[in-house]
Design a protein around this motif. Structure first.
Motif, PDB file in Angstrom:
ATOM      1  N   CYS A 197       0.877  -1.323   0.059  1.00 60.87           N
ATOM      2  CA  CYS A 197      -0.099   0.058  -0.009  1.00 60.87           C
ATOM      3  C   CYS A 197       0.898   1.135  -0.036  1.00 60.87           C
ATOM      4  CB  CYS A 197      -1.031  -0.227   1.180  1.00 60.87           C
ATOM      5  SG  CYS A 197      -0.172   0.442   2.753  1.00 60.87           S
ATOM      6  N   ASP A 198       0.424   2.211  -0.621  1.00 57.16           N
ATOM      7  CA  ASP A 198       0.935   3.642  -0.644  1.00 57.16           C
ATOM      8  C   ASP A 198       0.003   4.744  -0.335  1.00 57.16           C
ATOM      9  OD1 ASP A 198       3.468   4.964  -2.097  1.00 57.16           O
ATOM     10  OD2 ASP A 198       1.684   6.093  -2.821  1.00 57.16           O
ATOM     11  N   ILE A 199       0.690   5.673   0.316  1.00 58.06           N
ATOM     12  CA  ILE A 199      -0.423   6.839   0.818  1.00 58.06           C
ATOM     13  C   ILE A 199      -0.636   7.812  -0.558  1.00 58.06           C
ATOM     14  CG2 ILE A 199      -0.438   8.909   2.360  1.00 58.06           C
ATOM     15  CD1 ILE A 199       1.383   7.353   4.121  1.00 58.06           C
ATOM     16  N   ASP A 200      -1.863   8.078  -0.656  1.00 58.63           N
ATOM     17  CA  ASP A 200      -2.122   8.863  -1.924  1.00 58.63           C
ATOM     18  C   ASP A 200      -1.893  10.443  -1.708  1.00 58.63           C
ATOM     19  OD1 ASP A 200      -3.277   6.628  -3.305  1.00 58.63           O
ATOM     20  OD2 ASP A 200      -5.098   7.029  -2.018  1.00 58.63           O
ATOM     21  N   HIS A 201      -1.152  10.921  -2.547  1.00 57.51           N
ATOM     22  CA  HIS A 201      -0.804  12.355  -2.557  1.00 57.51           C
ATOM     23  C   HIS A 201       0.035  12.752  -1.379  1.00 57.51           C
ATOM     24  CE1 HIS A 201      -3.352  12.698  -5.995  1.00 57.51           C
ATOM     25  NE2 HIS A 201      -4.368  12.445  -5.376  1.00 57.51           N
ATOM     26  N   PHE A 202       1.155  11.814  -0.973  1.00 56.31           N
ATOM     27  CA  PHE A 202       1.873  12.114   0.350  1.00 56.31           C
ATOM     28  C   PHE A 202       2.576  13.625   0.146  1.00 56.31           C
ATOM     29  CE2 PHE A 202       5.338  11.140   3.136  1.00 56.31           C
ATOM     30  CZ  PHE A 202       4.530  10.977   4.464  1.00 56.31           C
ATOM     31  N   LYS A 203       2.960  13.731  -1.013  1.00 58.12           N
ATOM     32  CA  LYS A 203       3.790  14.776  -1.380  1.00 58.12           C
ATOM     33  C   LYS A 203       3.105  16.211  -1.011  1.00 58.12           C
ATOM     34  CE  LYS A 203       6.846  17.152  -5.005  1.00 58.12           C
ATOM     35  NZ  LYS A 203       6.155  18.543  -4.619  1.00 58.12           N
ATOM     36  N   GLN A 204       1.732  16.072  -1.057  1.00 57.00           N
ATOM     37  CA  GLN A 204       0.944  17.230  -0.808  1.00 57.00           C
ATOM     38  C   GLN A 204       0.659  17.484   0.746  1.00 57.00           C
ATOM     39  OE1 GLN A 204      -2.872  16.983  -2.451  1.00 57.00           O
ATOM     40  NE2 GLN A 204      -2.265  16.862  -4.582  1.00 57.00           N
ATOM     41  N   VAL A 205       0.983  16.302   1.534  1.00 55.51           N
ATOM     42  CA  VAL A 205       1.012  16.524   2.978  1.00 55.51           C
ATOM     43  C   VAL A 205       2.368  17.074   3.436  1.00 55.51           C
ATOM     44  CG1 VAL A 205       1.224  15.216   5.171  1.00 55.51           C
ATOM     45  CG2 VAL A 205      -0.483  14.578   3.240  1.00 55.51           C
ATOM     46  N   ASN A 206       3.305  16.689   2.870  1.00 53.79           N
ATOM     47  CA  ASN A 206       4.839  17.376   3.243  1.00 53.79           C
ATOM     48  C   ASN A 206       4.901  18.810   2.675  1.00 53.79           C
ATOM     49  OD1 ASN A 206       5.968  15.298   4.331  1.00 53.79           O
ATOM     50  ND2 ASN A 206       6.487  14.259   2.241  1.00 53.79           N
ATOM     51  N   ASP A 207       4.356  19.028   1.565  1.00 53.27           N
ATOM     52  CA  ASP A 207       4.430  20.492   1.010  1.00 53.27           C
ATOM     53  C   ASP A 207       3.408  21.327   1.894  1.00 53.27           C
ATOM     54  OD1 ASP A 207       5.992  19.922  -1.049  1.00 53.27           O
ATOM     55  OD2 ASP A 207       4.400  19.552  -2.710  1.00 53.27           O
ATOM     56  N   LEU A 262      -5.494   5.532   1.147  1.00 51.47           N
ATOM     57  CA  LEU A 262      -4.481   4.563   0.714  1.00 51.47           C
ATOM     58  C   LEU A 262      -4.706   3.943  -0.564  1.00 51.47           C
ATOM     59  CD1 LEU A 262      -3.962   2.568   4.099  1.00 51.47           C
ATOM     60  CD2 LEU A 262      -2.397   4.498   3.122  1.00 51.47           C
ATOM     61  N   SER A 263      -3.920   3.581  -1.333  1.00 54.99           N
ATOM     62  CA  SER A 263      -4.163   2.679  -2.635  1.00 54.99           C
ATOM     63  C   SER A 263      -3.388   1.375  -2.448  1.00 54.99           C
ATOM     64  CB  SER A 263      -3.492   3.380  -3.932  1.00 54.99           C
ATOM     65  OG  SER A 263      -4.161   4.445  -4.056  1.00 54.99           O
ATOM     66  N   ILE A 264      -3.889   0.140  -2.649  1.00 57.73           N
ATOM     67  CA  ILE A 264      -3.442  -1.087  -2.112  1.00 57.73           C
ATOM     68  C   ILE A 264      -3.308  -2.200  -3.053  1.00 57.73           C
ATOM     69  CG2 ILE A 264      -3.598  -2.973  -0.534  1.00 57.73           C
ATOM     70  CD1 ILE A 264      -5.009  -1.092   1.519  1.00 57.73           C
ATOM     71  N   GLY A 265      -2.161  -2.800  -3.187  1.00 66.03           N
ATOM     72  CA  GLY A 265      -2.138  -3.878  -4.393  1.00 66.03           C
ATOM     73  C   GLY A 265      -2.193  -5.259  -3.824  1.00 66.03           C
ATOM     74  N   VAL A 266      -2.823  -6.099  -4.101  1.00 67.44           N
ATOM     75  CA  VAL A 266      -2.811  -7.379  -3.475  1.00 67.44           C
ATOM     76  C   VAL A 266      -2.396  -8.519  -4.341  1.00 67.44           C
ATOM     77  CG1 VAL A 266      -4.207  -8.920  -2.225  1.00 67.44           C
ATOM     78  CG2 VAL A 266      -5.008  -6.861  -2.101  1.00 67.44           C
ATOM     79  N   SER A 267      -1.486  -9.470  -3.911  1.00 63.23           N
ATOM     80  CA  SER A 267      -1.166 -10.535  -4.811  1.00 63.23           C
ATOM     81  C   SER A 267      -0.996 -11.774  -3.739  1.00 63.23           C
ATOM     82  CB  SER A 267       0.229 -10.334  -5.435  1.00 63.23           C
ATOM     83  OG  SER A 267       1.347 -10.378  -4.477  1.00 63.23           O
ATOM     84  N   THR A 268      -0.884 -13.009  -4.499  1.00 63.90           N
ATOM     85  CA  THR A 268      -0.812 -14.215  -3.681  1.00 63.90           C
ATOM     86  C   THR A 268       0.749 -14.545  -3.613  1.00 63.90           C
ATOM     87  OG1 THR A 268      -1.080 -15.573  -5.365  1.00 63.90           O
ATOM     88  CG2 THR A 268      -3.126 -15.090  -4.054  1.00 63.90           C
ATOM     89  N   LEU A 269       1.029 -15.190  -2.569  1.00 61.74           N
ATOM     90  CA  LEU A 269       2.452 -15.933  -2.347  1.00 61.74           C
ATOM     91  C   LEU A 269       2.235 -17.380  -2.297  1.00 61.74           C
ATOM     92  CD1 LEU A 269       5.593 -15.149  -1.582  1.00 61.74           C
ATOM     93  CD2 LEU A 269       4.958 -15.439   0.757  1.00 61.74           C
ATOM     94  N   SER A 270       2.515 -17.979  -3.327  1.00 62.23           N
ATOM     95  CA  SER A 270       2.367 -19.202  -3.382  1.00 62.23           C
ATOM     96  C   SER A 270       3.743 -19.961  -4.008  1.00 62.23           C
ATOM     97  CB  SER A 270       1.277 -19.550  -4.306  1.00 62.23           C
ATOM     98  OG  SER A 270       1.527 -19.309  -5.791  1.00 62.23           O
TER      99      SER A 270
END
Length: 331
Positions: free
Chosen positions: A197-207, A282-290
């Motif tokens: 997962c990644d925080i959306d528009h995190f750069k704007q928070v810092n700015d 948050l944007s989240i990508g999901v994958s399996t570990l097999s």
């Protein structure tokens, strides 16, 4: 050394001394053998101390060779303190010196097979107590040093495995845990899942609020993550504002549901920055570990779906299942 002295006593026809020394030697070797085969140290340490103390008391009783036997008692304090520790070692020393005093001073030496002057006996006890005190100081210092080294080692180990800002597992530690889980599922043929997962528009928070505000949000977010996952799950700071979750014994459906739950809860939280507050998504990508796919490919899949979630407008969960559903819907 005990075996050599026992052999020497045997050569000089001092059979009682030889028997005592060789019996003690057998006890010492027996303790060593027991320790090597069982890895239990308490029993052989006790046996060695009893054998050694008994031998020293016998040397006081008999005088050894030319009445020099009592000079060997100085090995008792360091050995007792090393094998038994400070408290148990001191107790053993107290018992030994009490028996030694009883032997030497009871009824003017009636319990002895030899004779010592009062001056010799007093100096022997005083010097023995001095050696005990010095040995105790040394052992106490050694224990302190070992504890300090242990604390430093644990501190450096934690620093090596955990992110300094958030306290979560770092990238290196997470890779170790993923490899362990990968080996487990290769044996059990189960699956685990990864959430990137990644925080959306995190750069704007810092700015808008400054980099210190970004650190505050990352710290608060990490705390929320730890409270939202199961006990067996692992959360790591993967880098920057990216976080990687390892969900053991999870299939794609349950992992996607967990990711959606995390996304929704985080979106409702007000993150405090001083007197201000803000919300993040948050944007989240999901994958399996097999076992059918390498670790690198599984992480790559999660990263690919995270990128897809951002492309589709952010603040969403994306996986192979959701991509397939979107295609069917579009068709």
């Amino acid at each position: 050394m005990t075996a050599i002295m026992g052999g020497n006593a045997l050569i000089h026809d001092n059979y009682l001394l030889a028997s005592s020394l060789l019996l003690a030697c057998i006890c010492f070797y027996g303790g060593h053998f027991y320790l090597k085969t069982t890895q239990h140290h308490k029993e052989p340490a006790t046996g060695v101390l009893i054998a050694l103390s008994s031998l020293m008391l016998y040397l006081i009783y008999s005088g050894g060779v030319d009445n020099t036997g009592p000079l060997w008692i100085y090995i008792i304090p360091p050995v007792a303190l090393f094998l038994g520790g400070l408290s148990v070692g001191l107790f053993n020393i107290f018992v030994f010196i009490s028996l030694a005093i009883l032997l030497m001073f009871y009824d003017n030496g009636a319990l002895l097979a030899t004779e010592y002057s009062v001056s010799f006996k007093l100096r022997l006890i005083y010097s023995f107590l001095t050696v005990t005190f010095l040995s105790y100081c040394y052992e106490y210092s050694r224990k302190l040093s070992l504890n300090n080294i242990k604390e430093l080692s644990e501190k450096f180990e934690k620093m090596a495995k955990h992110d300094a800002l958030t306290g979560l597992s770092n990238r290196r530690d997470m890779m170790d845990k993923i490899q362990i889980e990968y080996a487990r599922i290769s044996r059990s043929h189960n699956t685990a899942c990864l959430l990137l997962c990644d925080i959306d528009h995190f750069k704007q928070v810092n700015d808008n609020y400054g980099h210190e505000a970004g650190d505050i949000i990352l710290t608060q977010l990490s705390t929320h993550f730890k409270n939202m996952v199961r006990q067996q799950d692992v959360v790591s700071r993967w880098g920057g504002e990216e976080f990687l979750f390892l969900l053991p014994d999870a299939n794609l459906n349950s992992a996607e549901a967990a990711a959606e739950n995390i996304r929704e809860k985080i979106a409702d939280i007000q993150f405090k920055i001083g007197k201000s507050s803000t919300k993040i998504t948050l944007s989240i990508g999901v994958s399996t570990l097999s076992e059918n796919r390498s670790i690198t490919d599984s992480i790559g899949k999660a990263d690919k779906f995270l990128y897809k979630a951002k492309q589709n407008g952010r603040n969403q969960v994306c996986s192979s299942k959701s991509v397939a559903l979107n295609k069917n819907t579009t068709n």
